[in-house]
Design a protein around this motif. Structure first.
Motif, short mmCIF file in Angstrom:
data_model
loop_
_atom_site.label_atom_id
_atom_site.label_comp_id
_atom_site.label_asym_id
_atom_site.label_seq_id
_atom_site.Cartn_x
_atom_site.Cartn_y
_atom_site.Cartn_z
N ARG A 1 0.82 -1.22 0.00
CA ARG A 1 0.00 0.00 0.00
C ARG A 1 0.86 1.27 0.00
O ARG A 1 0.39 2.33 -0.42
N ARG A 2 2.11 1.18 0.45
CA ARG A 2 3.00 2.34 0.35
C ARG A 2 3.28 2.68 -1.10
O ARG A 2 3.20 3.85 -1.51
N LYS A 3 3.59 1.67 -1.88
CA LYS A 3 3.86 1.89 -3.30
C LYS A 3 2.60 2.40 -4.01
O LYS A 3 2.69 3.29 -4.86
N ILE A 4 1.45 1.85 -3.64
CA ILE A 4 0.20 2.31 -4.25
C ILE A 4 -0.07 3.77 -3.91
O ILE A 4 -0.47 4.56 -4.77
N CYS A 5 0.19 4.14 -2.66
CA CYS A 5 -0.02 5.51 -2.21
C CYS A 5 0.84 6.49 -3.00
O CYS A 5 0.42 7.61 -3.30
N GLN A 6 2.05 6.06 -3.35
CA GLN A 6 2.94 6.93 -4.11
C GLN A 6 2.63 6.94 -5.60
O GLN A 6 2.68 7.98 -6.25
N LEU A 7 2.29 5.76 -6.14
CA LEU A 7 2.18 5.63 -7.59
C LEU A 7 0.89 6.21 -8.16
O LEU A 7 0.90 6.73 -9.29
N ILE A 8 -0.22 6.13 -7.41
CA ILE A 8 -1.50 6.57 -7.99
C ILE A 8 -1.47 8.05 -8.37
O ILE A 8 -1.69 8.40 -9.53
N PRO A 9 -1.19 8.99 -7.44
CA PRO A 9 -1.18 10.40 -7.86
C PRO A 9 -0.03 10.73 -8.80
O PRO A 9 -0.18 11.55 -9.71
N THR A 10 1.13 10.08 -8.61
CA THR A 10 2.27 10.36 -9.47
C THR A 10 2.00 9.90 -10.91
O THR A 10 2.31 10.62 -11.88
N SER A 11 1.41 8.71 -11.05
CA SER A 11 1.09 8.21 -12.39
C SER A 11 0.00 9.05 -13.05
O SER A 11 0.07 9.35 -14.25
N MET A 12 -1.01 9.45 -12.27
CA MET A 12 -2.06 10.30 -12.82
C MET A 12 -1.48 11.62 -13.30
O MET A 12 -1.84 12.12 -14.38
N ALA A 13 -0.58 12.21 -12.52
CA ALA A 13 0.06 13.46 -12.92
C ALA A 13 0.88 13.26 -14.19
O ALA A 13 0.85 14.10 -15.10
N TYR A 14 1.60 12.14 -14.27
CA TYR A 14 2.43 11.87 -15.45
C TYR A 14 1.59 11.76 -16.71
O TYR A 14 1.88 12.39 -17.73
N PHE A 15 0.53 10.95 -16.64
CA PHE A 15 -0.27 10.73 -17.84
C PHE A 15 -1.03 11.99 -18.24
O PHE A 15 -1.25 12.23 -19.45
N LEU A 16 -1.44 12.81 -17.27
CA LEU A 16 -2.07 14.07 -17.63
C LEU A 16 -1.05 15.02 -18.25
O LEU A 16 -1.34 15.69 -19.26
N ASP A 17 0.14 15.09 -17.68
CA ASP A 17 1.16 16.02 -18.17
C ASP A 17 1.57 15.73 -19.61
O ASP A 17 1.88 16.66 -20.37
N ILE A 18 1.61 14.45 -19.98
CA ILE A 18 2.06 14.11 -21.33
C ILE A 18 0.90 14.05 -22.33
O ILE A 18 1.13 13.78 -23.51
N SER A 19 -0.32 14.29 -21.89
CA SER A 19 -1.46 14.17 -22.80
C SER A 19 -1.38 15.10 -24.01
O SER A 19 -1.75 14.68 -25.12
N PRO A 20 -0.90 16.35 -23.88
CA PRO A 20 -0.78 17.17 -25.11
C PRO A 20 0.20 16.57 -26.11
O PRO A 20 -0.05 16.60 -27.32
N VAL A 21 1.31 16.03 -25.59
CA VAL A 21 2.33 15.43 -26.47
C VAL A 21 1.81 14.12 -27.06
O VAL A 21 2.02 13.83 -28.25
N ALA A 22 1.12 13.31 -26.24
CA ALA A 22 0.57 12.04 -26.73
C ALA A 22 -0.44 12.29 -27.85
O ALA A 22 -0.45 11.57 -28.87
#
Length: 352
Positions: A210-231
């Protein structure tokens, strides 16, 4: 003429003899300058507290509790954080050299690009500080990695600003994602910092899933949103017509090098070189340089239309939002540091 030469030679001999009577530099320095401490030799994993132990890394640890200067000087020591430090330490000057060579000027149109460059330097500096100095104490370990998470948050939002103003296509900007992009990127950037700080302070080794999940969920969401214009641009624009697109595509490789591989399969053989996090650092530095080059190409081709599309007010508002995010992330790190400091003080009191 020969007598004159002999006279000059005798004078020179006397001068050399007089110089030999002067005190040596080594006799003066010890009494006038303090000697610098030397970093202690590295130790095995069993000699450091659990907090500082890394999975599958069995040696190369720096002892805890040395003078701060020892950890600064460990920059030139061989230990299991050396490559983590140097990969990002060298990337910073390379970014500055590229910016200097490009001759970027600060104005309203270049403001998002300047903020991206500032965010890249911020995450590189925070990462170097965290990996170089974190072994000083438990409080330093927590504090410096909280600072590292602030750098990541700032870099995420810096990328978002550059992608939005220089890389996005009209069809994407008119979509629902484009409309909510900047507020969402700011919120997820702060959540990335807050969740990573919380997970770091809340869970102990061996870390639960659950520590990894706590870190990865918002970080991954931020990553995929940030690259959406480029994608969107990669999917809709022919690559042959846009020289920046291949460079943008290279940025996706950094996502896949943040797990403990190959040391998981070769415990003790990747202690100094070859750790998954070191590979991640190396690829992240290379991706940052590729991303900077791609943004220079986009900025050069779209500079004249930036003010017409967005207006000067929106560009400067982006600068204000960048500072606001950095401040919120820093305050979050300070609050979490205070929480950890009180907890460590309470534990120390119980031990006594």
């Amino acid at each position: 003429m020969s007598s004159g030469a002999l006279g000059r030679l005798s004078t020179l001999t006397l001068s050399v003899k007089q110089l030999s009577r002067l005190p040596h530099l080594s006799d003066i320095l010890p009494s006038s300058l303090p000697s610098l401490p030397s970093p202690s030799p590295t130790v095995p994993v069993s000699c450091v507290p659990t907090l500082f132990q890394e999975p599958y890394i069995l040696s190369g640890y720096r002892p805890v509790g040395q003078d701060w200067r020892c950890y600064l000087l460990s920059l030139f020591q061989r230990h299991n954080e050396s490559l983590n430090v140097w990969t990002h330490l060298l990337a910073g000057p390379l970014v500055l050299l590229r910016v200097w060579a490009y001759g970027l000027s600060l104005d309203s149109a270049s403001l998002p690009l300047c903020l991206y460059i500032l965010s890249a330097l911020t995450y590189l500096c925070c990462s170097v500080a965290a990996h170089l100095l974190q072994s000083h104490s438990e409080l330093a370990h927590y504090s410096l990695f909280f600072l590292d998470y602030v750098g990541v948050s700032v870099y995420q939002y810096g990328c978002s600003l550059a992608h939005y103003f220089y890389c996005s296509e009209p069809a994407w900007r008119e979509s629902t994602v484009g409309f909510w992009f900047l507020p969402g990127a700011a919120l997820l950037g702060w959540l990335s910092c807050a969740s990573c700080c919380f997970a770091k302070s809340r869970y102990r080794r061996p870390y639960p899933l659950r520590r990894k999940i706590c870190q990865l969920i918002p970080t991954s969401m931020a990553y995929f949103l940030d690259i959406s214009p480029v994608a969107h641009r990669l999917a809709t624009v022919p690559w042959g017509q846009d020289p920046a697109l291949p460079l943008h595509a290279l940025n996706y490789h950094a996502l896949f090098f943040s797990c403990p591989v190959p040391e998981r399969f070769f415990p003790g053989h990747c202690d100094i070189m070859g750790q998954g996090h070191q590979i991640f650092h190396l690829f992240l530095s290379l991706c940052t340089l590729c991303q900077l080059e791609a943004l220079f190409l986009d900025y050069g081709s779209r500079r004249d239309t930036v003010l017409q599309l967005y207006g000067e007010r929106q560009l400067w508002f982006a600068g204000v939002s960048f500072l606001a995010l950095a401040l919120c992330s820093a305050l979050t790190a300070v609050v979490m540091r205070g929480h950890v400091q009180r907890r460590l003080a309470k534990c120390e009191t119980v031990k006594q």
